[in-house]
Design an enzyme around this catalytic site. Sequence first.
Site, mmCIF file in Angstrom:
data_model
loop_
_atom_site.group_PDB
_atom_site.id
_atom_site.type_symbol
_atom_site.label_atom_id
_atom_site.label_comp_id
_atom_site.label_asym_id
_atom_site.label_seq_id
_atom_site.Cartn_x
_atom_site.Cartn_y
_atom_site.Cartn_z
ATOM 1 N N SER A 1 0.825 -1.221 0.000
ATOM 2 C CA SER A 1 0.000 0.000 0.000
ATOM 3 C C SER A 1 0.851 1.259 0.000
ATOM 4 O O SER A 1 2.036 1.240 0.369
ATOM 5 C CB SER A 1 -0.908 0.018 1.230
ATOM 6 O OG SER A 1 -1.771 -1.086 1.203
HETATM 7 C C1 LIG Z 1 -3.486 -3.809 -0.355
HETATM 8 S S1 LIG Z 1 -3.003 -5.442 -0.178
HETATM 9 C C2 LIG Z 1 -2.300 -5.499 1.440
HETATM 10 C C3 LIG Z 1 -1.143 -4.550 1.628
HETATM 11 C C4 LIG Z 1 -0.247 -4.868 2.777
HETATM 12 N N1 LIG Z 1 -0.918 -4.803 4.052
HETATM 13 C C5 LIG Z 1 0.995 -3.992 2.804
HETATM 14 O O1 LIG Z 1 1.987 -4.413 3.399
HETATM 15 O O2 LIG Z 1 0.995 -2.895 2.265
HETATM 16 C C6 LIG Z 1 -4.553 -6.251 0.055
HETATM 17 C C7 LIG Z 1 -4.457 -7.750 0.227
HETATM 18 O O3 LIG Z 1 -5.693 -8.218 0.752
HETATM 19 C C8 LIG Z 1 -5.820 -9.562 0.323
HETATM 20 N N2 LIG Z 1 -7.204 -10.030 0.499
HETATM 21 C C9 LIG Z 1 -8.271 -9.800 -0.297
HETATM 22 N N3 LIG Z 1 -9.366 -10.408 0.202
HETATM 23 C C10 LIG Z 1 -8.978 -11.042 1.335
HETATM 24 C C11 LIG Z 1 -9.653 -11.860 2.288
HETATM 25 N N4 LIG Z 1 -10.957 -12.148 2.169
HETATM 26 N N5 LIG Z 1 -8.941 -12.354 3.328
HETATM 27 C C12 LIG Z 1 -7.607 -12.092 3.461
HETATM 28 N N6 LIG Z 1 -6.929 -11.327 2.579
HETATM 29 C C13 LIG Z 1 -7.589 -10.799 1.530
HETATM 30 C C14 LIG Z 1 -5.353 -9.527 -1.117
HETATM 31 O O4 LIG Z 1 -4.962 -10.815 -1.565
HETATM 32 C C15 LIG Z 1 -4.210 -8.519 -1.056
HETATM 33 O O5 LIG Z 1 -2.974 -9.157 -0.992
#
Ligand SMILES: C[S@@+](CC[C@H](N)C(=O)[O-])C[C@H]1O[C@@H](n2cnc3c(N)ncnc32)[C@H](O)[C@@H]1O
Length: 427
Positions: free
Chosen positions: A96
Amino acid sequence: MNSTIEEEQVTMTETNPSADEQPIDGEPAAVRALAEAMLEEMRSLHALRSAPVEAAFKAVPRYRFAPEAPLEEVYSARDAVITKRDEHGVAISSVSAPEIQAFMLEQAAIEPGMRVLEIGSGGFNAALIAELVGPSGHVTTVDIDRDVTSRAGELLEATGYDQVEVVCTDASESLPGDDEWDRIIVTVGAWDLPPAWTERLAPGGRLVVPLRMRGITRSLALEPVDEHFEAVSSEVCGFVQMQGALGHDERLFLLLGKAIGLRFDDENAPADMRSLDGALATDRRVEWTGVTMSAGESFASLELYLAGTLPHFCLLATVPGAAAEAGLTEDDERQFRLAHVDDDAFAYLLSRKRDDGRFEFAAAAFGGGAERAAARMAEQIRSWDALRPDHTAPKITIWPRGATALPEGFVLDKHHRRIVLSWTERT
Ligand SMILES: C[S@@+](CC[C@H](N)C(=O)[O-])C[C@H]1O[C@@H](n2cnc3c(N)ncnc32)[C@H](O)[C@@H]1O
């Protein structure tokens, strides 16, 4: 994030490494300069507010969590590094944007020794959290995508944060273990709050979540009060959408071939959208409101106000150039995404600069009832304006689905919760 009249222009200082610059602790000199410029920008954006969060950003080498991206992209305060796209090219995973990571960590108010769960893994943010909780705390990060958890796990290990537990699961259905968490930080756009997230919060815990309300996302810091939750802070943000059991698709209606789209995020689309057929062939009607903003002033609360008051509120999306080509805008006008459908017409928000330098809002509309649709939106813009200067941000409370004794306000129903936006009761 289109909620200021003029986006601030920020210039990033790029420094090329010169032969006599020596790396600090193995860090390339170019990284040091870019990281310093990024921190400075985050301070000026008021995303970075506390010494512990700043210290965490200084301690964790961001570039090592996005090794595939150019350094300028990695250290751009307002940009995410996309790490995975779906088959249509839509981003589904990223590291992010630093600005968002910083203000969400500030919203979470993490203290040493806490147990923190991060939903959505990238590695970097989990490492920042590990810095904040220190050796006596515990961090778990979960992701639905095994590619993401493998990558995050490897990067955390390579950078010395192997104490972070990485788990692959759909967080809308199950959270790992049975312990409670002092903080749960959701880093993916959520349309609803599943029971698991609030049931597993420790007493005095806090849930930070980017919640979509009629397509408008706000990062909310939620604290429990009796049987409901209250937002103690709210920040404008954008996130990739949640997948799995809590995934929620928007409904998109296309006009003019595929050049213009109306996106409905809740169950509030009119039953029959065919009444808009031919709307763009009618004359445009515009009602200027007399409501003005200064350059750079946020109108984030107007987004939520219109989302709450206009029954068929939606977001207007246009392909580049289409707004002017279709006659949505004229020379000096700027069109925003806030829109609504009113029977056989749709209206949307416009602004233009006045001679006194302020920007005035208007509602513009097309279709048989264009005048009425524009007037309805203009009326809500004026009633929002009447709340200023003290009443711009709503108090947001979140209730169980069955709750009936709700505070006064606009109610948005989700599958598990009722969200109330109150402009009368304020934090
Ligand atoms: C924006 S990224 C996370 C960024 C991270 N926290 C960072 O270090 O910047 C969003 C993540 O949420 C995950 N995601 C989407 N739906 C999800 C769910 N139902 N449960 C767990 N993770 C999920 C996606 O696979 C993606 O990798």
